[in-house]
Design an enzyme around this catalytic site. Structure first.
Site, PDB file in Angstrom:
ATOM      1  CB  THR A  25      24.737  42.026  31.246  1.00  0.00           C
ATOM      2  OG1 THR A  25      24.180  41.500  30.046  1.00  0.00           O
ATOM      3  CG2 THR A  25      25.361  40.924  32.039  1.00  0.00           C
ATOM      4  CD  GLU A  47      28.199  38.827  31.638  1.00  0.00           C
ATOM      5  OE1 GLU A  47      28.590  39.616  32.519  1.00  0.00           O
ATOM      6  OE2 GLU A  47      27.830  39.185  30.506  1.00  0.00           O
ATOM      7  CE  LYS A  94      41.454  45.110  17.500  1.00  0.00           C
ATOM      8  NZ  LYS A  94      40.413  44.179  17.249  1.00  0.00           N
ATOM      9  CD1 TRP A 133      45.259  45.637  18.811  1.00  0.00           C
ATOM     10  CD2 TRP A 133      44.744  44.520  20.692  1.00  0.00           C
ATOM     11  NE1 TRP A 133      44.560  44.513  18.453  1.00  0.00           N
ATOM     12  CE2 TRP A 133      44.231  43.800  19.574  1.00  0.00           C
ATOM     13  CE3 TRP A 133      44.534  44.006  21.969  1.00  0.00           C
ATOM     14  CZ2 TRP A 133      43.523  42.609  19.712  1.00  0.00           C
ATOM     15  CZ3 TRP A 133      43.834  42.819  22.105  1.00  0.00           C
ATOM     16  CH2 TRP A 133      43.332  42.127  20.983  1.00  0.00           C
TER      17      TRP A 133
HETATM   18  P1  AMP Z   1      29.178  44.730  34.811  1.00  0.00           P
HETATM   19  O1  AMP Z   1      28.772  43.377  34.410  1.00  0.00           O
HETATM   20  O2  AMP Z   1      28.140  45.773  34.545  1.00  0.00           O
HETATM   21  O3  AMP Z   1      29.670  44.753  36.205  1.00  0.00           O
HETATM   22  O4  AMP Z   1      30.405  45.163  33.882  1.00  0.00           O
HETATM   23  C1  AMP Z   1      31.564  44.384  33.815  1.00  0.00           C
HETATM   24  C2  AMP Z   1      32.631  45.114  33.065  1.00  0.00           C
HETATM   25  O5  AMP Z   1      33.038  46.287  33.753  1.00  0.00           O
HETATM   26  C3  AMP Z   1      33.906  44.329  32.904  1.00  0.00           C
HETATM   27  O6  AMP Z   1      33.817  43.384  31.868  1.00  0.00           O
HETATM   28  C4  AMP Z   1      34.916  45.429  32.647  1.00  0.00           C
HETATM   29  O7  AMP Z   1      34.884  45.851  31.299  1.00  0.00           O
HETATM   30  C5  AMP Z   1      34.412  46.561  33.511  1.00  0.00           C
HETATM   31  N1  AMP Z   1      35.148  46.615  34.788  1.00  0.00           N
HETATM   32  C6  AMP Z   1      34.789  46.103  35.963  1.00  0.00           C
HETATM   33  N2  AMP Z   1      35.716  46.375  36.910  1.00  0.00           N
HETATM   34  C7  AMP Z   1      36.700  47.072  36.304  1.00  0.00           C
HETATM   35  C8  AMP Z   1      37.951  47.639  36.737  1.00  0.00           C
HETATM   36  N3  AMP Z   1      38.359  47.566  38.004  1.00  0.00           N
HETATM   37  N4  AMP Z   1      38.707  48.256  35.816  1.00  0.00           N
HETATM   38  C9  AMP Z   1      38.310  48.352  34.532  1.00  0.00           C
HETATM   39  N5  AMP Z   1      37.147  47.852  34.070  1.00  0.00           N
HETATM   40  C10 AMP Z   1      36.347  47.224  34.940  1.00  0.00           C
END
Ligand code: AMP
Length: 553
Positions: A196, A340, A448, A453
């Site tokens: 990640t 993850e 916040k 929030w």
């Molecule tokens: P990654 O592991 O790089 O795919 O990032 C995952 C993160 O991307 C998630 O924990 C979210 O914060 C964000 N994310 C993924 N899909 C969406 C979505 N459709 N809307 C908003 N945030 C998203």
């Protein structure tokens, strides 16, 4: 009552066969049942390349055989830095087929991060596209574990390179005959890894197993999720190096869905051309690529009559984009997930109670991130881990559990699950009574204000609805009275000018008054991470000493 024997007390086991859930069984199935189904690629060398699942499997077996000859064994890591191409796809199956671990590296990361990741994983072989050879040449001296580099090309296109033991992929697999059988091992064996790209701290390695990948493919093939069939054609714009390719490298072959792979060209014109000429029915990618596609189609008055479903995730899908696809008659599936989670968490198909909605109410539902397929459990909690209600308005920390959700990070001694086995996603969300999720923020981005929030994502989505705004980011800025207040940072579309008042006026009345940003700042460019997300850490640094006009009052 008579005494029960020890044998009777033991639970009775089922009498089904022991058939480990291994990734290679999916390409075996594709080759056996859908062998003629095409895999079409825009190659890195340029021309369109056509092959099929039977060939992909045959060549994946050669990869496996040749890796074994090179001394690669169960548990060894083999990295790939590659675009979506047939060679990259078959090497995934080849690597996993001998129980080695396919480590997809995101070439868009900073070079130092790439070196850190390859060293942390202790990759023994790196397979790399022509595009990224110079990148690795610059790093090679810092990569002591790598024994050889295999360039995804043929002899004719092989560049001059000093990379250790470099060989073209075609020559390399050309030395074996493919008379080879996959290895059989426990289904919980690691199959693949993906780091990640956190915006702070070192990257963390997520280690998928064969079992998790197979179960995730079944999840993705659920009709309300990606749900492609053998008669469909899928173009994954999402790269193989992003979050396990959203599982498409497994789900499409397991269904016999025709694959169209865009190679290195992800601009609007190139993606449009493939969608159109290959009559693509289903596609998947992040909002940025759809923005480029829609702009290109709009500027050239183009249509896509064959396209049925667009899956969009990675970051929130703007309402304007949802409407644009909906107006084209394309079904939007807004998805949420994370590396993850293999990565699918929720997908936004319309449940029956929403099926007949039209206009804005329909967009309201599609702007949510959808609901989880079977095998993803979720809950929202407060900071004390107390469950919060699924009422569509209360927001809390989003936690998940399931067979394709990580339980730990690679070589990191850090507890990531709560006492009930739930993983904290770091996202903040609401869930409605039908299980539809609405991501309101990352927990570190939520603003916040006065103990309440404010969702930065909601404000960003609203601001990008303004016709002059290209992109918007909201960060919390320290405030003497309210603790934090929102600052809206705007990148205007090319050639546009706008005032602070103009943008705020547009937002007024569309959100609670106390959610209104305290100020607007215009920037030339909003910074992004290597996976296309807004880099709020950079913005926080940039606006570190910024004083809100309301702070003085
Ligand atoms: P990654 O592991 O790089 O795919 O990032 C995952 C993160 O991307 C998630 O924990 C979210 O914060 C964000 N994310 C993924 N899909 C969406 C979505 N459709 N809307 C908003 N945030 C998203």
């Amino acid at each position: 009552m008579g005494r029960r024997t020890l044998k009777e007390k033991q639970s009775m086991r089922g009498l089904m066969q022991d058939w480990p859930l291994l990734c290679n069984r999916m390409i075996d199935h594709a080759a056996a049942i859908h062998g003629e189904r095409e895999v079409v690629t825009r190659s890195v060398e340029g021309p369109i390349h056509r092959t099929n699942y039977r060939e992909i499997r045959a060549r994946a077996l050669k990869v496996a055989q040749r890796l074994e000859r090179d001394g690669i064994k169960l548990g060894d890591r083999v990295a790939t830095l590659g675009w979506n191409t047939w060679r990259h796809l078959e090497s995934w199956y080849g690597i996993m087929g001998i129980g080695a671990i396919c480590h997809t590296v995101n070439p868009r990361l900073f070079p130092d991060q790439i070196a850190w990741i390859i060293n942390h994983a202790e990759d023994r072989i790196v397979m790399v596209d022509l595009t990224f050879v110079p990148l690795l040449e610059a790093l090679a001296a810092k990569l002591p574990t790598v024994e050889r580099y295999i360039i995804y090309t043929d002899k004719a296109h092989m560049p001059e390179t000093k990379l250790k033991n470099a060989v073209s992929y075609e020559e390399w697999i050309g030395t074996v005959d493919g008379d080879f059988a996959w290895k059989i091992f426990d289904e919980n064996t690691a199959a693949a890894m993906c780091y990640t790209s956190g915006t702070t701290g070192d990257p963390k390695g997520v280690l998928y197993s064969h079992r998790s990948n197979v179960l995730h493919a079944l999840m993705a093939n659920n009709g309300d999720a990606l749900g492609t069939k053998s008669k469909d054609t899928m173009l994954p714009v999402v790269p193989l190096f992003h979050a396990n390719s959203w599982g498409i490298a497994f789900s499409a072959p397991s269904m016999g869905t025709k694959l169209v792979l865009p190679g290195p060209k992800l601009d609007g014109a190139s993606v449009y051309e493939l969608l159109s000429t290959e009559k693509v029915t289903n596609t998947a990618g992040v909002p940025t690529v759809w923005l480029m596609l829609l702009q290109y189609m709009d500027a050239n008055k183009l249509t896509l009559p064959d396209l049925k479903v667009v899956v969009c995730g990675g970051s929130a899908m703007p309402r304007s984009m949802i409407k644009a696809f909906d107006d084209m008659g394309v079904e939007v599936r807004h998805a949420w997930g994370m590396t993850e989670m293999s990565p699918l968490g929720t997908v936004g198909a319309l449940q029956p109670q929403y099926a007949n909605l039209k206009g804005e109410p329909k967009v309201d539902v599609m702007a949510m991130q959808g609901f989880p397929p079977f095998m993803v459990e979720m809950k929202i909690t407060d900071d004390a881990n107390k469950d919060l209600p699924w009422d569509g308005t209360t927001f809390g920390r989003l936690k998940v559990r399931g067979p394709a959700v990580t339980g730990a990070y690679y070589r990191l001694n850090e507890k990531v699950l709560d006492d009930n086995g739930f993983f904290d996603t770091g996202d903040v969300a609401t869930i409605d009574k039908y299980g539809y999720l609405r991501i309101t923020d990352r927990s570190k981005d939520v603003i916040k204000s006065g103990g309440e929030w404010i969702s930065s994502i909601d404000l960003e989505n609203l601001a990008v609805g303004h016709p002059k705004v290209a992109e918007a980011a909201v960060i919390g800025v320290a405030h003497p009275k309210w603790d934090e207040r929102p600052l809206l940072i705007v990148q205007l579309k090319q050639g546009q000018t706008a005032t602070r008042e103009e943008i705020l006026k547009f937002m007024e009345g569309r959100i609670a008054k106390w959610w209104m940003p305290d100020d607007v700042q215009f920037v030339d460019e909003i910074p992004h991470t290597a996976t296309g997300k807004i880099k709020k850490t950079d913005l926080r640094v940039k606006f570190k000493d910024y004083a809100l006009p309301t702070a003085a009052a």
